[in-house]
Scaffold this motif. Structure first.
Motif, PDB file in Angstrom:
ATOM      1  N   TYR A  19       0.820  -1.212   0.000  1.00  0.00           N
ATOM      2  CA  TYR A  19       0.000   0.000   0.000  1.00  0.00           C
ATOM      3  C   TYR A  19       0.853   1.261   0.000  1.00  0.00           C
ATOM      4  O   TYR A  19       0.461   2.275  -0.583  1.00  0.00           O
ATOM      5  N   GLY A  20       2.011   1.226   0.642  1.00  0.00           N
ATOM      6  CA  GLY A  20       2.902   2.379   0.616  1.00  0.00           C
ATOM      7  C   GLY A  20       3.389   2.685  -0.788  1.00  0.00           C
ATOM      8  O   GLY A  20       3.348   3.836  -1.237  1.00  0.00           O
ATOM      9  N   LEU A  21       3.845   1.656  -1.502  1.00  0.00           N
ATOM     10  CA  LEU A  21       4.316   1.863  -2.874  1.00  0.00           C
ATOM     11  C   LEU A  21       3.171   2.214  -3.819  1.00  0.00           C
ATOM     12  O   LEU A  21       3.340   3.010  -4.747  1.00  0.00           O
ATOM     13  N   ALA A  22       1.988   1.654  -3.598  1.00  0.00           N
ATOM     14  CA  ALA A  22       0.832   2.004  -4.422  1.00  0.00           C
ATOM     15  C   ALA A  22       0.436   3.459  -4.202  1.00  0.00           C
ATOM     16  O   ALA A  22       0.105   4.174  -5.159  1.00  0.00           O
ATOM     17  N   THR A  23       0.502   3.916  -2.963  1.00  0.00           N
ATOM     18  CA  THR A  23       0.180   5.315  -2.666  1.00  0.00           C
ATOM     19  C   THR A  23       1.147   6.255  -3.369  1.00  0.00           C
ATOM     20  O   THR A  23       0.732   7.250  -3.993  1.00  0.00           O
ATOM     21  N   ILE A  24       2.421   5.933  -3.297  1.00  0.00           N
ATOM     22  CA  ILE A  24       3.423   6.761  -3.973  1.00  0.00           C
ATOM     23  C   ILE A  24       3.202   6.749  -5.480  1.00  0.00           C
ATOM     24  O   ILE A  24       3.200   7.798  -6.132  1.00  0.00           O
ATOM     25  N   GLY A  25       3.006   5.565  -6.050  1.00  0.00           N
ATOM     26  CA  GLY A  25       2.822   5.452  -7.496  1.00  0.00           C
ATOM     27  C   GLY A  25       1.601   6.193  -8.004  1.00  0.00           C
ATOM     28  O   GLY A  25       1.684   6.987  -8.947  1.00  0.00           O
ATOM     29  N   TRP A  26       0.456   5.974  -7.381  1.00  0.00           N
ATOM     30  CA  TRP A  26      -0.773   6.610  -7.875  1.00  0.00           C
ATOM     31  C   TRP A  26      -0.787   8.105  -7.595  1.00  0.00           C
ATOM     32  O   TRP A  26      -1.358   8.887  -8.372  1.00  0.00           O
ATOM     33  N   THR A  27      -0.153   8.528  -6.517  1.00  0.00           N
ATOM     34  CA  THR A  27      -0.071   9.958  -6.250  1.00  0.00           C
ATOM     35  C   THR A  27       0.837  10.641  -7.267  1.00  0.00           C
ATOM     36  O   THR A  27       0.569  11.770  -7.692  1.00  0.00           O
ATOM     37  N   CYS A  28       1.885   9.958  -7.676  1.00  0.00           N
ATOM     38  CA  CYS A  28       2.748  10.507  -8.735  1.00  0.00           C
ATOM     39  C   CYS A  28       1.997  10.606 -10.058  1.00  0.00           C
ATOM     40  O   CYS A  28       2.159  11.589 -10.793  1.00  0.00           O
ATOM     41  N   VAL A  29       1.188   9.614 -10.362  1.00  0.00           N
ATOM     42  CA  VAL A  29       0.369   9.682 -11.580  1.00  0.00           C
ATOM     43  C   VAL A  29      -0.594  10.858 -11.486  1.00  0.00           C
ATOM     44  O   VAL A  29      -0.760  11.627 -12.449  1.00  0.00           O
ATOM     45  N   GLY A  30      -1.234  11.033 -10.342  1.00  0.00           N
ATOM     46  CA  GLY A  30      -2.137  12.167 -10.160  1.00  0.00           C
ATOM     47  C   GLY A  30      -1.416  13.492 -10.260  1.00  0.00           C
ATOM     48  O   GLY A  30      -1.925  14.443 -10.865  1.00  0.00           O
ATOM     49  N   ARG A  31      -0.223  13.565  -9.690  1.00  0.00           N
ATOM     50  CA  ARG A  31       0.569  14.803  -9.785  1.00  0.00           C
ATOM     51  C   ARG A  31       0.911  15.105 -11.240  1.00  0.00           C
ATOM     52  O   ARG A  31       0.822  16.249 -11.683  1.00  0.00           O
ATOM     53  N   PHE A  32       1.308  14.087 -11.985  1.00  0.00           N
ATOM     54  CA  PHE A  32       1.635  14.274 -13.400  1.00  0.00           C
ATOM     55  C   PHE A  32       0.420  14.761 -14.183  1.00  0.00           C
ATOM     56  O   PHE A  32       0.513  15.696 -14.978  1.00  0.00           O
ATOM     57  N   LEU A  33      -0.724  14.136 -13.970  1.00  0.00           N
ATOM     58  CA  LEU A  33      -1.930  14.519 -14.709  1.00  0.00           C
ATOM     59  C   LEU A  33      -2.406  15.918 -14.326  1.00  0.00           C
ATOM     60  O   LEU A  33      -2.823  16.695 -15.186  1.00  0.00           O
ATOM     61  N   MET A  34      -2.319  16.249 -13.057  1.00  0.00           N
ATOM     62  CA  MET A  34      -2.756  17.583 -12.626  1.00  0.00           C
ATOM     63  C   MET A  34      -1.796  18.667 -13.100  1.00  0.00           C
ATOM     64  O   MET A  34      -2.209  19.804 -13.329  1.00  0.00           O
ATOM     65  N   SER A  35      -0.526  18.318 -13.266  1.00  0.00           N
ATOM     66  CA  SER A  35       0.441  19.317 -13.730  1.00  0.00           C
ATOM     67  C   SER A  35       0.185  19.712 -15.184  1.00  0.00           C
ATOM     68  O   SER A  35       0.662  20.751 -15.626  1.00  0.00           O
ATOM     69  N   ALA A  36      -0.573  18.897 -15.904  1.00  0.00           N
ATOM     70  CA  ALA A  36      -0.924  19.244 -17.277  1.00  0.00           C
ATOM     71  C   ALA A  36      -1.952  20.379 -17.324  1.00  0.00           C
ATOM     72  O   ALA A  36      -2.042  21.086 -18.324  1.00  0.00           O
ATOM     73  N   PHE A  37      -2.712  20.548 -16.243  1.00  0.00           N
ATOM     74  CA  PHE A  37      -3.770  21.544 -16.220  1.00  0.00           C
ATOM     75  C   PHE A  37      -3.509  22.704 -15.261  1.00  0.00           C
ATOM     76  O   PHE A  37      -4.176  23.723 -15.340  1.00  0.00           O
ATOM     77  N   LEU A  38      -2.577  22.527 -14.331  1.00  0.00           N
ATOM     78  CA  LEU A  38      -2.336  23.541 -13.310  1.00  0.00           C
ATOM     79  C   LEU A  38      -0.900  24.056 -13.389  1.00  0.00           C
ATOM     80  O   LEU A  38       0.019  23.297 -13.693  1.00  0.00           O
ATOM     81  N   PRO A  39      -0.693  25.323 -13.070  1.00  0.00           N
ATOM     82  CA  PRO A  39       0.678  25.831 -13.023  1.00  0.00           C
ATOM     83  C   PRO A  39       1.407  25.283 -11.799  1.00  0.00           C
ATOM     84  O   PRO A  39       0.772  24.845 -10.838  1.00  0.00           O
ATOM     85  N   PRO A  40       2.737  25.286 -11.804  1.00  0.00           N
ATOM     86  CA  PRO A  40       3.498  24.729 -10.674  1.00  0.00           C
ATOM     87  C   PRO A  40       3.206  25.396  -9.333  1.00  0.00           C
ATOM     88  O   PRO A  40       3.308  24.759  -8.289  1.00  0.00           O
ATOM     89  N   ASP A  41       2.824  26.660  -9.328  1.00  0.00           N
ATOM     90  CA  ASP A  41       2.532  27.365  -8.073  1.00  0.00           C
ATOM     91  C   ASP A  41       1.028  27.495  -7.830  1.00  0.00           C
ATOM     92  O   ASP A  41       0.572  28.466  -7.224  1.00  0.00           O
ATOM     93  N   SER A  42       0.267  26.528  -8.266  1.00  0.00           N
ATOM     94  CA  SER A  42      -1.185  26.555  -8.151  1.00  0.00           C
ATOM     95  C   SER A  42      -1.622  26.541  -6.680  1.00  0.00           C
ATOM     96  O   SER A  42      -1.040  25.845  -5.849  1.00  0.00           O
ATOM     97  N   PRO A  43      -2.689  27.282  -6.352  1.00  0.00           N
ATOM     98  CA  PRO A  43      -3.211  27.251  -4.980  1.00  0.00           C
ATOM     99  C   PRO A  43      -4.128  26.057  -4.716  1.00  0.00           C
ATOM    100  O   PRO A  43      -4.636  25.910  -3.614  1.00  0.00           O
ATOM    101  N   ASN A  44      -4.339  25.199  -5.699  1.00  0.00           N
ATOM    102  CA  ASN A  44      -5.190  24.026  -5.537  1.00  0.00           C
ATOM    103  C   ASN A  44      -4.625  23.140  -4.434  1.00  0.00           C
ATOM    104  O   ASN A  44      -3.496  22.670  -4.519  1.00  0.00           O
ATOM    105  N   TYR A  45      -5.419  22.885  -3.397  1.00  0.00           N
ATOM    106  CA  TYR A  45      -4.922  22.154  -2.227  1.00  0.00           C
ATOM    107  C   TYR A  45      -4.623  20.685  -2.541  1.00  0.00           C
ATOM    108  O   TYR A  45      -3.709  20.096  -1.953  1.00  0.00           O
ATOM    109  N   ILE A  46      -5.346  20.084  -3.443  1.00  0.00           N
ATOM    110  CA  ILE A  46      -5.075  18.684  -3.784  1.00  0.00           C
ATOM    111  C   ILE A  46      -3.735  18.575  -4.500  1.00  0.00           C
ATOM    112  O   ILE A  46      -2.904  17.713  -4.163  1.00  0.00           O
ATOM    113  N   TYR A  47      -3.509  19.452  -5.450  1.00  0.00           N
ATOM    114  CA  TYR A  47      -2.234  19.440  -6.173  1.00  0.00           C
ATOM    115  C   TYR A  47      -1.070  19.729  -5.230  1.00  0.00           C
ATOM    116  O   TYR A  47      -0.024  19.096  -5.323  1.00  0.00           O
ATOM    117  N   ARG A  48      -1.242  20.676  -4.311  1.00  0.00           N
ATOM    118  CA  ARG A  48      -0.169  20.984  -3.353  1.00  0.00           C
ATOM    119  C   ARG A  48       0.165  19.781  -2.496  1.00  0.00           C
ATOM    120  O   ARG A  48       1.323  19.515  -2.213  1.00  0.00           O
TER     121      ARG A  48
END
Length: 104
Positions: A19-48
């Protein structure tokens, strides 16, 4: 007849690693996908929180990733390594009888 092992407690180290490695992996996928739509300094709390949670694995993978890989792609590379490490961990845990099985 020996008692059946408890599905959760007897395999707790396996579950923590999986579960630790799955959390890291899926969170990285989410970070990658969200970075396509949000700027690096976005105030979006989920992206942060995605950035905060995956900062250390991405930094670690960045040390041995070739320099031609763009920093924007690095979370996806980190997710790949997390999923690969999770698979290797499962094989090792299963080899030594520390992973749950579907049979018996």
């Amino acid at each position: 007849m020996p008692a059946k092992p408890d599905f959760f407690w007897d395999f707790l180290p396996f579950w923590i690693v999986a579960y630790g490695l799955a959390t890291i992996g899926w969170t990285c996928v989410g970070r990658f996908l969200m970075s396509a739509f949000l700027p690096p300094d976005s105030p979006n709390y989920i992206y942060r929180w995605f950035v905060r949670l995956t900062a250390w694995p991405v930094l670690f993978v960045g040390f041995f990733t070739p320099a031609f890989v763009l920093p924007r792609i690095l979370p996806l590379v980190t997710a790949f390594w997390a999923f690969l490490l999770r698979y290797v961990a499962y094989v090792l845990f299963a080899r030594y009888g520390l992973a749950p099985t579907l049979g018996n």
